[in-house]
Design an enzyme around this catalytic site. Structure first.
Site, mmCIF file in Angstrom:
data_model
loop_
_atom_site.group_PDB
_atom_site.id
_atom_site.type_symbol
_atom_site.label_atom_id
_atom_site.label_comp_id
_atom_site.label_asym_id
_atom_site.label_seq_id
_atom_site.Cartn_x
_atom_site.Cartn_y
_atom_site.Cartn_z
ATOM 1 N N HIS A 1 20.947 15.006 -10.689
ATOM 2 C CA HIS A 1 21.028 16.342 -10.105
ATOM 3 C C HIS A 1 20.902 16.273 -8.586
ATOM 4 O O HIS A 1 20.139 15.461 -8.066
ATOM 5 C CB HIS A 1 19.926 17.241 -10.670
ATOM 6 C CG HIS A 1 20.028 17.464 -12.150
ATOM 7 N ND1 HIS A 1 19.598 16.519 -13.077
ATOM 8 C CD2 HIS A 1 20.525 18.506 -12.859
ATOM 9 C CE1 HIS A 1 19.829 16.971 -14.294
ATOM 10 N NE2 HIS A 1 20.390 18.169 -14.196
ATOM 11 N N ASP B 1 24.664 17.318 -11.050
ATOM 12 C CA ASP B 1 24.765 18.713 -11.456
ATOM 13 C C ASP B 1 24.002 19.653 -10.516
ATOM 14 O O ASP B 1 23.063 19.242 -9.831
ATOM 15 C CB ASP B 1 24.180 18.897 -12.861
ATOM 16 C CG ASP B 1 25.095 18.390 -13.953
ATOM 17 O OD1 ASP B 1 26.111 17.735 -13.639
ATOM 18 O OD2 ASP B 1 24.781 18.631 -15.137
#
Length: 281
Positions: free
Chosen positions: A248, A103
């Site tokens: 991430h 992400d």
């Protein structure tokens, strides 16, 4: 740096989300699935926030699509075509399959290393990108697409979605989808709510834009910088068929995420897992 500023803002929003009970620590699905109903005539509730005025792109009329028009057949929903919960796992991919997802990017400081590691092992993953990052790093979007990764929508500026009006949600998702489509030639088929905080408005608007909602099964919590070994341990302990792993590639210092991937990816392959992604229809 830009990603450090974004990280500070997101930590503030995360504390807000936890404080108001909008989401749980891992999946953080909005407590009220109905969300805020639209006012007559489609006007947003008063006081609702929208994308920051500093965003380089203005809200657009990104065309709305029926949800079933652009989604893989096996994941097409029954009528009515709006989900009330996101996918948290993808068991239909096979008994030996897992999904890695990243992400907040693309970030030129960390995303290239993650892409290089995935390429080294012939693995595809899902990247849920923020529009403000994607607009500045379109070359990385193209690299993701060329390597066969799935590029999904993670909003424009990473806001707390349940705090937004319907108009603001359309802008956050629409601007990001527009960047992805203009860069790659096709719109995203999947989206993920920032912080995993969903509501009915987000499900309805995402569906109208032709996207399926994707959450996760295993949260590596890499954004807390717990140490590379801890991230590796969490991913390996959570490994199972159909699992979707959350990590991430932006939003702060992601060097631990990069190093952890280099360690757990070959270990998962050695354990017999096939790291893959949902297929286009």
């Amino acid at each position: 740096m830009k990603h450090d500023q974004i990280a500070a803002g997101r930590r503030t929003l995360l504390r807000l989300a936890l404080g108001i009970g909008a989401a749980t620590a891992v999946h953080m699905v909005a407590a009220d699935p109905a969300g805020t109903p639209p006012r007559p005539g489609g006007e947003p509730p008063t006081g609702a926030a929208g994308p920051p005025r500093s965003a380089r792109m203005s809200p657009t009329g990104y065309r709305l699509r029926p949800m079933t028009a652009h989604t893989p057949p096996r994941f097409r929903p029954a009528a009515p075509p709006v989900r009330t919960r996101p996918f948290e796992e993808l068991p239909d991919l096979g008994h030996d399959a897992m999904v890695l997802s990243f992400d907040d990017g693309p970030d030129p400081a960390y995303t290239p290393s993650i892409l290089a590691t995935l390429r080294r092992y012939g693995v595809r993953a899902m990247f849920f990108v923020c529009g403000e990052m994607a607009a500045d790093n379109q070359d990385l979007l193209r690299e993701m697409d060329a390597d066969g990764h799935v590029v999904g929508n993670h909003s424009w500026s990473h806001p707390l979605i349940p705090a937004l009006s319907r108009r603001a949600i359309r802008a956050e998702l629409g601007m990001t989808s527009e960047v992805i489509e203009k860069t790659l030639g096709a719109p995203p088929l999947w989206y993920r709510a920032p912080y995993g905080a969903w509501n009915r408005n987000s499900f309805e608007i995402g569906a109208a834009m032709g996207m399926e909602p994707m959450a996760w099964t295993v949260d590596s919590l890499d954004w807390t910088s717990p140490g590379t070994s801890t991230i590796v341990r969490r991913v390996r302990q959570g490994a199972a068929p159909g699992v979707v792993v959350l990590s991430h590639d932006a939003g702060g210092n992601r060097s631990q995420s990069v190093d952890a991937l280099r360690r757990y990816l070959p270990a998962l392959i050695e354990d017999g897992y096939r790291l893959t992604v949902p297929h286009r229809s």
